[in-house]
Design an enzyme around this catalytic site. Structure first.
Site, PDB file in Angstrom:
ATOM      1  N   TYR A 209     115.187 -80.292  43.318  1.00  0.00           N
ATOM      2  CA  TYR A 209     115.213 -82.280  42.997  1.00  0.00           C
ATOM      3  C   TYR A 209     115.582 -83.235  44.195  1.00  0.00           C
ATOM      4  CZ  TYR A 209     118.492 -86.789  42.019  1.00  0.00           C
ATOM      5  OH  TYR A 209     120.086 -87.351  42.414  1.00  0.00           O
TER       6      TYR A 209
ATOM      7  N   ASP B  45     111.790 -80.879  51.881  1.00  0.00           N
ATOM      8  CA  ASP B  45     113.220 -81.813  51.348  1.00  0.00           C
ATOM      9  C   ASP B  45     114.283 -80.743  52.296  1.00  0.00           C
ATOM     10  OD1 ASP B  45     114.830 -83.678  48.354  1.00  0.00           O
ATOM     11  OD2 ASP B  45     115.636 -82.550  50.567  1.00  0.00           O
TER      12      ASP B  45
ATOM     13  N   LYS C 260     123.501 -85.209  53.340  1.00  0.00           N
ATOM     14  CA  LYS C 260     124.641 -84.247  53.288  1.00  0.00           C
ATOM     15  C   LYS C 260     125.345 -84.105  54.798  1.00  0.00           C
ATOM     16  CE  LYS C 260     122.867 -82.715  49.615  1.00  0.00           C
ATOM     17  NZ  LYS C 260     123.710 -83.253  48.372  1.00  0.00           N
TER      18      LYS C 260
HETATM   19  P1  KE4 Z   1     121.675 -88.441  47.769  1.00  0.00           P
HETATM   20  O1  KE4 Z   1     120.913 -89.724  46.686  1.00  0.00           O
HETATM   21  O2  KE4 Z   1     122.233 -87.762  46.157  1.00  0.00           O
HETATM   22  O3  KE4 Z   1     122.228 -88.296  48.658  1.00  0.00           O
HETATM   23  O4  KE4 Z   1     120.488 -86.859  47.882  1.00  0.00           O
HETATM   24  C1  KE4 Z   1     119.795 -86.951  47.159  1.00  0.00           C
HETATM   25  C2  KE4 Z   1     118.866 -85.484  47.044  1.00  0.00           C
HETATM   26  C3  KE4 Z   1     117.518 -85.386  47.167  1.00  0.00           C
HETATM   27  N1  KE4 Z   1     117.407 -83.854  48.752  1.00  0.00           N
HETATM   28  C4  KE4 Z   1     117.723 -82.781  47.981  1.00  0.00           C
HETATM   29  C5  KE4 Z   1     117.661 -81.375  47.910  1.00  0.00           C
HETATM   30  C6  KE4 Z   1     119.743 -82.950  47.565  1.00  0.00           C
HETATM   31  O5  KE4 Z   1     120.204 -81.707  46.563  1.00  0.00           O
HETATM   32  C7  KE4 Z   1     120.120 -84.164  46.408  1.00  0.00           C
HETATM   33  C8  KE4 Z   1     121.127 -84.301  46.358  1.00  0.00           C
HETATM   34  N2  KE4 Z   1     122.156 -83.883  46.074  1.00  0.00           N
HETATM   35  C9  KE4 Z   1     122.751 -83.374  44.907  1.00  0.00           C
HETATM   36  C10 KE4 Z   1     123.932 -82.634  44.087  1.00  0.00           C
HETATM   37  N3  KE4 Z   1     123.050 -80.709  43.901  1.00  0.00           N
HETATM   38  C11 KE4 Z   1     124.083 -84.088  44.871  1.00  0.00           C
HETATM   39  C12 KE4 Z   1     125.438 -84.332  43.997  1.00  0.00           C
HETATM   40  C13 KE4 Z   1     125.308 -85.210  43.287  1.00  0.00           C
HETATM   41  O6  KE4 Z   1     123.432 -85.726  42.737  1.00  0.00           O
HETATM   42  O7  KE4 Z   1     126.346 -86.356  42.374  1.00  0.00           O
END
Ligand code: KE4
Length: 433
Positions: A142, A237, A270
């Site tokens: 993701y 990523d 993060k």
């Molecule tokens: P954000 O747009 O949520 O800040 O980041 C997206 C993203 C991009 N790349 C990786 C590897 C990620 O894990 C994420 C976001 N992770 C999720 C949980 N697996 C955030 C939690 C959520 O979606 O509420």
């Protein structure tokens, strides 16, 4: 009705699903989400005053634990000087310098407000840099919810991905190829047939969105070689793994295994924001020089490099850069996984786990096989009902794990040996039940 339930009812009247991000709704595991009132150190308290040992850490950012005094002070001080100016500040330069100092593969970076924004910008940059349209991603990874990345594997290898979300026109994902993680044959074949048309390959180096799956060294090595050979860019990523699995991120872990290994573009989020809205993407000076206002690739953001968020990120990076920080965190995280594995074995429950730095994952093996899943299909073949029962058995004992089989979990510097022991004890009870 419990306060969590009352709040959930009320929330669902004004916010879709009652949450501002779907995974928080507990739909994968069932039950009522906990409305968190406050957090301190390794603990969360919900609206009913129930305390939990927190292994979500806001899905990764809270590597120091909640309310670290130095970070709190930095944020309070920055807020007194102003929330946002829409103009350059010294602190965003300091943060860029601090991140670049730890990541040899990047010479410049841009700060943005979310991992999605950083990933989306990285794709646009890769396409602008190469003049090509096709991108390759892997099933189970993701990279945020930018349209081009909301794609699931097509029926066969060569067919393009299909949208995973309504509202994403087929035209938008027609250039996105989705391959199986750790599948050498597929990556070879795609480059053999379309290598010259591929702008980039984007990967989660340790896939935390499949709970915890490592890219094999041969797989990672081959992607690097093929990208170099065909003029495609390799996008790492590291939104989850960056400054989480090691100070230099997952790329520093792979650089130890693959001499000279470097991605071309890196995406962060993060941890670098310490819990405030902040993410980044970086690359060589040449590639980043393609971005507006210097070059033809547009990218912008009202709150990019926000003065309060950069203060939070900088104070966080200052703490995690201290000698021994990751050794201590990795040792504690490994002890947790070993503890959980031990009590599972005592109870005869097929359980397998892994960790790197402060990130860990575990699976209830579908059979007695204790091998770690190597791709999305193998992850989804593990025992999800058992995972969900374990999640709730732990939650009931005040341990807050990730509320989904496909999510990773995290340990912070604030977790003590007692917290780890209490977690293992709770797991022993859960496995018995
Ligand atoms: P954000 O747009 O949520 O800040 O980041 C997206 C993203 C991009 N790349 C990786 C590897 C990620 O894990 C994420 C976001 N992770 C999720 C949980 N697996 C955030 C939690 C959520 O979606 O509420």
């Amino acid at each position: 009705m419990s306060t969590n339930q009352q709040l959930f009812e009320r929330a669902q009247r004004v916010i879709p699903g009652g949450v501002n991000s779907p995974v928080r709704a507990f739909r994968a595991v069932g039950g009522t989400p906990r409305f968190i009132q406050r957090a301190q150190g390794p603990y969360l308290w919900d609206a009913e005053g129930q305390r939990y040992i927190d292994y979500i850490g806001s899905w990764g950012p809270m590597i120091l634990g909640h309310g670290h005094p130095a970070v709190l002070e930095a944020v309070q001080k920055a807020a007194m000087d102003g929330f946002s100016f829409g103009a350059p500040t010294e602190r965003e330069v300091e943060l860029a310098e601090a991140i670049i100092a730890q990541v040899p593969s990047i010479e410049q970076l841009r700060l943005v407000s979310s991992g999605t924004e950083a990933g989306m910008s990285a794709i646009r940059l890769a396409r602008g840099a190469t003049g090509r349209s096709k991108i390759v991603k892997f099933e189970g990874c993701y990279h945020g919810h930018a349209d081009a990345l909301l794609v699931k594997a097509g029926s066969g290898l060569a067919t393009f991905g299909h949208p995973t979300s309504a509202g994403v026109p087929a035209e938008v994902v027609q250039h996105t190829l989705v391959l199986e993680y750790n599948n050498l044959e597929q990556i070879e074949a795609v480059f053999a047939s379309q290598g010259r048309e591929i702008a980039c390959v984007m990967i989660e180096p340790i896939a935390g969105n499949m709970n915890f799956v490592r890219a094999s060294v041969p797989f990672m090595t081959r992607i690097r070689e093929l990208c170099t050979q065909h003029g495609a860019l390799f996008v790492f990523d590291e939104v989850m793994t960056g400054f989480r699995v090691a100070l230099g991120g997952a790329q520093s872990v792979y650089a130890k295994l693959i001499p000279g290994f470097k991605p071309d573009i890196s995406v962060f989020g993060k941890v670098i924001g310490g819990g405030m809205p902040l993410a980044a993407f970086g690359a060589s000076k040449d590639i980043m020089g393609l971005l507006a206002p210097l070059g033809p690739v547009y990218q912008a953001g009202t709150l990019s490099g926000n003065p309060v968020a950069t203060a939070c990120g900088l104070a966080t990076l200052h703490e995690i850069s201290k000698p021994g920080f990751y050794e201590a965190l990795a040792t504690k995280t490994r002890a947790l996984v070993e503890g959980l594995t031990g009590v599972a074995q005592e109870a005869g429950v097929p359980f397998v786990g892994d960790s790197e730095g402060g990130m860990f994952g575990f699976f209830f093996a579908a059979s007695s096989a204790h091998a770690l899943p190597q791709n999305y299909g193998e992850v989804m073949a593990t025992d999800q009902p058992r995972f969900n029962r374990f999640f709730h058995a732990m939650l009931a004992q005040g341990v807050y794990l990730a509320p989904a089989l496909y999510e990773a979990a995290f340990v912070s510097a604030a977790h003590t040996a007692e917290d780890i022991a209490a977690t293992v004890a709770a797991a022993r009870n859960a496995f018995k039940a």
